[in-house]
Structure formats: C-alpha cells, structure tokens
Design an enzyme around this catalytic site. Sequence first.
Site, PDB file in Angstrom:
ATOM      1  N   GLY A  47       0.772  -1.382  -0.075  1.00  0.00           N
ATOM      2  CA  GLY A  47       0.103   0.048  -0.025  1.00  0.00           C
ATOM      3  C   GLY A  47       0.722   1.327  -0.083  1.00  0.00           C
ATOM      4  O   GLY A  47       0.320   2.349   0.461  1.00  0.00           O
ATOM      5  N   ALA A  48       2.106   1.131  -0.676  1.00  0.00           N
ATOM      6  CA  ALA A  48       2.918   2.264  -0.506  1.00  0.00           C
ATOM      7  C   ALA A  48       2.854   3.059  -1.693  1.00  0.00           C
ATOM      8  O   ALA A  48       3.761   2.915  -2.578  1.00  0.00           O
ATOM      9  CB  ALA A  48       4.334   1.972  -0.338  1.00  0.00           C
ATOM     10  N   ASN A  49       1.558   3.733  -1.780  1.00  0.00           N
ATOM     11  CA  ASN A  49       1.607   4.226  -3.310  1.00  0.00           C
ATOM     12  C   ASN A  49       2.225   5.555  -2.969  1.00  0.00           C
ATOM     13  O   ASN A  49       1.789   6.818  -3.283  1.00  0.00           O
ATOM     14  CB  ASN A  49      -0.254   4.752  -3.462  1.00  0.00           C
ATOM     15  CG  ASN A  49      -0.959   3.450  -4.009  1.00  0.00           C
ATOM     16  OD1 ASN A  49      -0.131   2.645  -4.461  1.00  0.00           O
ATOM     17  ND2 ASN A  49      -2.214   3.327  -4.258  1.00  0.00           N
ATOM     18  N   THR A  50       2.915   5.511  -2.007  1.00  0.00           N
ATOM     19  CA  THR A  50       3.717   6.615  -1.508  1.00  0.00           C
ATOM     20  C   THR A  50       5.473   6.585  -1.732  1.00  0.00           C
ATOM     21  O   THR A  50       5.876   5.503  -1.132  1.00  0.00           O
ATOM     22  CB  THR A  50       3.471   7.027   0.166  1.00  0.00           C
ATOM     23  OG1 THR A  50       3.644   5.695   0.723  1.00  0.00           O
ATOM     24  CG2 THR A  50       2.302   7.225   0.170  1.00  0.00           C
ATOM     25  N   GLY A  51      18.949   2.126  -0.139  1.00  0.00           N
ATOM     26  CA  GLY A  51      20.246   1.165   0.165  1.00  0.00           C
ATOM     27  C   GLY A  51      19.903  -0.383  -0.412  1.00  0.00           C
ATOM     28  O   GLY A  51      20.562  -0.963  -1.065  1.00  0.00           O
ATOM     29  N   SER A 163      -3.150   0.575  14.774  1.00  0.00           N
ATOM     30  CA  SER A 163      -3.496   2.140  15.151  1.00  0.00           C
ATOM     31  C   SER A 163      -4.104   2.059  16.579  1.00  0.00           C
ATOM     32  O   SER A 163      -4.739   1.147  17.091  1.00  0.00           O
ATOM     33  CB  SER A 163      -4.695   2.509  14.075  1.00  0.00           C
ATOM     34  OG  SER A 163      -5.249   3.597  14.701  1.00  0.00           O
ATOM     35  N   TYR A 188     -13.528  -0.747  11.252  1.00  0.00           N
ATOM     36  CA  TYR A 188     -11.859  -0.203  11.180  1.00  0.00           C
ATOM     37  C   TYR A 188     -11.157  -0.735  12.450  1.00  0.00           C
ATOM     38  O   TYR A 188     -10.123  -1.035  12.410  1.00  0.00           O
ATOM     39  CB  TYR A 188     -11.668   1.194  10.893  1.00  0.00           C
ATOM     40  CG  TYR A 188     -10.501   1.712  10.748  1.00  0.00           C
ATOM     41  CD1 TYR A 188      -9.718   1.533   9.827  1.00  0.00           C
ATOM     42  CD2 TYR A 188      -9.703   2.706  11.830  1.00  0.00           C
ATOM     43  CE1 TYR A 188      -8.463   1.871   9.631  1.00  0.00           C
ATOM     44  CE2 TYR A 188      -8.532   3.098  11.743  1.00  0.00           C
ATOM     45  CZ  TYR A 188      -7.680   2.584  10.638  1.00  0.00           C
ATOM     46  OH  TYR A 188      -6.301   3.268  10.648  1.00  0.00           O
TER      47      TYR A 188
END
Length: 304
Positions: A47-50, A51, A163, A188
């Site tokens: 889900g990371a649409n974000t 060495g 969370s 959630y």
Amino acid sequence: MIGVLLLLLLLLPLLLFIAAPQIRKMLSNGVCTSTAQLPGKVAVVTGANTGARVYIACRDVQKGELVAREIQTMTGNQQVFVRKLDLADTKSIRAFAGGFLAEEKHLHILINNAGVMMCPYSRTADGFEMHIGVNHLGHFLLTHLLLEKLKESAPSRVVNVSSLAHLLGRIHFHNLQGEKFYSAGLAYCHSKLANILFTKELARRLEGSGVSVYSVHPGTVHSELTRHSFLMRCLWRIFSFFIKTPQEGAQTSLHCALAEGLEILSGSHFSDCRVTWVTAQARNMTVARRLWDVSCDLLGIPMD
Ligand SMILES: *[C@@H]1O[C@H](CO)[C@@H](O)[C@H](O)[C@H]1NC(C)=O
Ligand SMILES: *[C@@H]1O[C@H](CO)[C@@H](O)[C@H](O)[C@H]1NC(C)=O
C-alpha cells in the site's frame, strides 16, 4: 463571574494558539534515528502508493510507479520496484506472492502498511467484509505466504501497521464479517485490534526463528486513508496542523524495521518509536489464538 468566564473563553483560543507548536512537537514525537544501511536486503511494503531492494506492492501500479520514481530520485536507490497487489482479492495476493517468491531469494523486511478506513459496507472479491478482509485477512494471507522466505532470510522483521483505534475494537466472532451489525468506524477499529492480536500470536509462533514482529501505531497521519469519509476528511483539514505528515507517520514503522537490538521486543506494539500500552483485548491470547484459527479457516490455510 460571567466576565471571568468570558475572559477564559477568549483566552482559550489564544492559549491553544500559543501552545500549538508544543502540541505539534509532542504529536510528531519519535523519530527513527537508525542509520542502518541495507545493502543486499529486500523489503516489501504494501500500500505504499507513497540502500535496499524495495518492492512497493499496491493496487494502483501507475500511482506506485510515480512514487517509485520519486523515491529513486530522492534516494538515488534505483532498486525500487512496483508490483500489483490487491489485498481485497486472495487471487491477487497469491499471484503477488508467487511472483515475488519466484524472483527473489530473500525477504528481510515486510511492512504490512496498506489499509482501508471507514468505507461503506462492502465485500472483498472473496466475500469478506472490506475492513477485516483487507486490513486483517489480506495481510494474514500475505504474511503466511511469505513466511518461509522470511524465516530463511532471518534475522528478518515483519511490521504491522495498526492504530490507536484498536482501543474501540472488539473481536465479535459471531459478527466477524459485519453480517449482524455494521458500523464503518468500528469495523476499522476491529480490524486494527485484529492486527495487534495477530502480531502477538505470530510472535509467539515465531519465537526463536529469528523473525521478529511488531505492530505500530503510526499516529494520526495525513494520507489517502480518509478517502471514504467526507467527515474524516473535513476533520483532518481542520486539525491538519496537529496531524502528522506521511514522513513523520512512517518513523515508527521505520524504527521497527531498522533499529538494532529490537529482537527481544518481538510481539510488542510501538508508538512514537517506543513500546506502548495496548488494551486488555489486545493482550488476550485466547482471543488471539481463536482469531488465528478462524482466519486460517476463512482463507483455507491448513491449521497446525
Ligand atoms: C500482521 O497482521 C496480519 C493481519 O492481522 C497478520 O495476519 C499477520 O500475522 C501480522 N503479522 C505480524 C508480523 O504481526
Ligand atoms: C479473553 O477474552 C475472553 C473472551 O472475551 C474472556 O472470556 C477472557 O476472560 C479474556 N481473558 C483475559 C485474560 O482477559
């Protein structure tokens, strides 16, 4: 008397305003200070649409590619790859894992980061309620499929992004799929509680294997997670000053993935780069074991 009250009311915003930088600082506490370099290591982030060789596993490959370019430019690390992974579909999870296992000899870090929040009632491709299906069962299956590789690559780590919302979570075994009652907000919370219980149970099962596992409260982070809730987006806007940037939000996950000497804390829950308290529900190993078995059952994974 009323005059004093009025004065206080007027002063309150001023005080908040003055204290804001301190509050902000408190909230963005906890910075990963590890300088660990990871030559030859392999990491998967969901889900990371974000060495290291980093695989970004996400639903939207095009968006993922943009992020990968950005990371490549910022870090100079060319070994950032994007692979398709839809956690709301066990076929996609199996396809991703199969592809990954075929092309990589090792896996040192798995960050189970993807998630949905407060979406209207909906089901995954396999008929699971969306929150429990993506946030819990999807990552459960993914972790299960990659576990042998993680063991072979030990010392290795799994980080589950949970969370603080787990506070309100309960595992209702008779209503796991929201079939009897459903609240998007609570669904959630339940799924985030499931993340912590699984971290504990997995840590117990992996004792002595060299694979350490952690769950993380990233903080209240500005991300696309609020895409399903107009109210949440508004709240986020209003309080944006107090909300962590994605960079700040990533610190605790990074800390758990990289910091040296954390092995002894396997199974712990972290916030602001420190071990932190979880509710009694999140420490209940009876529930953790039962949830493990139920999840195996739902996913058709042989129980041991
Ligand atoms: C992470 O959470 C998922 C879903 O709850 C679970 O299946 C998996 O075992 C957890 N992994 C770790 C390392 O805690
Ligand atoms: C764990 O949860 C079960 C079911 O909710 C409950 O009966 C039990 O007392 C709990 N155990 C602990 C130690 O809290």
